[in-house]
Scaffold this motif. Structure first.
Motif, PDB file in Angstrom:
ATOM      1  N   GLU A   1       0.830  -1.205   0.000  1.00  0.00           N
ATOM      2  CA  GLU A   1       0.000   0.000   0.000  1.00  0.00           C
ATOM      3  C   GLU A   1       0.869   1.262   0.000  1.00  0.00           C
ATOM      4  O   GLU A   1       0.555   2.243  -0.660  1.00  0.00           O
ATOM      5  CB  GLU A   1      -0.918  -0.018   1.233  1.00  0.00           C
TER       6      GLU A   1
ATOM      7  N   ILE B   1       2.075   1.931  -3.525  1.00  0.00           N
ATOM      8  CA  ILE B   1       0.979   2.446  -4.359  1.00  0.00           C
ATOM      9  C   ILE B   1       0.727   3.921  -4.045  1.00  0.00           C
ATOM     10  O   ILE B   1       0.546   4.739  -4.951  1.00  0.00           O
ATOM     11  CB  ILE B   1      -0.288   1.586  -4.162  1.00  0.00           C
ATOM     12  N   LYS B   2       0.768   4.277  -2.763  1.00  0.00           N
ATOM     13  CA  LYS B   2       0.586   5.691  -2.369  1.00  0.00           C
ATOM     14  C   LYS B   2       1.703   6.561  -2.938  1.00  0.00           C
ATOM     15  O   LYS B   2       1.454   7.668  -3.415  1.00  0.00           O
ATOM     16  CB  LYS B   2       0.546   5.826  -0.842  1.00  0.00           C
TER      17      LYS B   2
ATOM     18  N   ILE C   1       3.527   6.019  -5.611  1.00  0.00           N
ATOM     19  CA  ILE C   1       3.333   6.124  -7.058  1.00  0.00           C
ATOM     20  C   ILE C   1       2.222   7.124  -7.367  1.00  0.00           C
ATOM     21  O   ILE C   1       2.378   8.010  -8.218  1.00  0.00           O
ATOM     22  CB  ILE C   1       3.020   4.741  -7.669  1.00  0.00           C
ATOM     23  N   ASN C   2       1.106   7.000  -6.662  1.00  0.00           N
ATOM     24  CA  ASN C   2      -0.028   7.897  -6.901  1.00  0.00           C
ATOM     25  C   ASN C   2       0.281   9.342  -6.552  1.00  0.00           C
ATOM     26  O   ASN C   2      -0.260  10.261  -7.171  1.00  0.00           O
ATOM     27  CB  ASN C   2      -1.269   7.416  -6.141  1.00  0.00           C
ATOM     28  N   ALA C   3       1.166   9.560  -5.583  1.00  0.00           N
ATOM     29  CA  ALA C   3       1.527  10.927  -5.195  1.00  0.00           C
ATOM     30  C   ALA C   3       2.523  11.537  -6.177  1.00  0.00           C
ATOM     31  O   ALA C   3       2.814  12.726  -6.112  1.00  0.00           O
ATOM     32  CB  ALA C   3       2.121  10.932  -3.781  1.00  0.00           C
ATOM     33  N   GLY C   4       3.043  10.726  -7.083  1.00  0.00           N
ATOM     34  CA  GLY C   4       3.982  11.234  -8.082  1.00  0.00           C
ATOM     35  C   GLY C   4       5.386  11.426  -7.563  1.00  0.00           C
ATOM     36  O   GLY C   4       6.179  12.146  -8.151  1.00  0.00           O
TER      37      GLY C   4
END
Length: 178
Positions: free
Chosen positions: A101, A104-105, A107-110
């Motif tokens: 998790e 994934i966070k 990656i999603n935060a850039g």
């Protein structure tokens, strides 16, 4: 130096790109240092805060390789701080938990440019770090060149104004002589 403690390469080695490696496992950290020190100036950190200190002290850090799960400042939080401090720095996670998790966070935060999974293969690691460092260099050089171009354009505008004033002055002098 105790056995198993990662060897900290010399910091005076300028001219080579700076890569910061952070992992709370001394064996992983030592392995990264051994592999990368042939090509890069490698700064090793055993936790996120130490890695952040390296980034603060070296404004031209090309790449940070961070373990995701560490006590204190975890990898994702470290990368977020580095991203705001050094936007051109390339950021990678070295993890044994590619479906986590936290990853994934991140990656999603850039705040991540690449994921290297453990156990990594020597050639794959070198290829990824080479690519990250080259991208850093291209972005850094591009930013510098854009700045130089803006400065040259501003100087050109100033010269055009001086020429325009000179032409006006010449025209006035000619009309007084006629």
């Amino acid at each position: 130096m105790a056995l198993g403690e990662p060897e900290q390469p010399a910091v005076e080695d300028t001219g080579r790109p700076v890569v910061v490696c952070v992992d709370d496992d001394p064996n992983n950290l030592a392995a990264l240092g051994r592999v990368l020190k042939q090509r890069y100036q490698v700064l090793l950190a055993s936790d996120g805060m130490e890695a952040l200190e390296h980034v603060h002290r070296h404004p031209d850090v090309a790449c940070v390789l961070a373990d995701l799960r560490m006590p204190g400042l975890p990898g994702a939080a470290l990368l977020a701080r580095v991203a705001s401090l050094r936007p051109q720095c390339r950021l990678a996670v070295v993890t044994g938990f590619p479906e986590s998790e936290d990853l994934i966070k991140a990656i999603n935060a850039g705040h991540l440019h690449y994921v290297i999974t453990k156990p990594w293969r020597l050639q794959d690691l070198l290829q990824v770090v080479d690519q990250l460092v080259n991208t850093f260099r291209l972005e850094r050089d591009n930013t510098r060149l854009v700045g130089e171009l803006r400065q040259a354009n501003q100087q050109l505008r100033e010269h055009v104004l001086v020429l325009a004033r000179s032409e006006e002055h010449t025209s006035e002098l000619q009309s007084h002589h006629d």
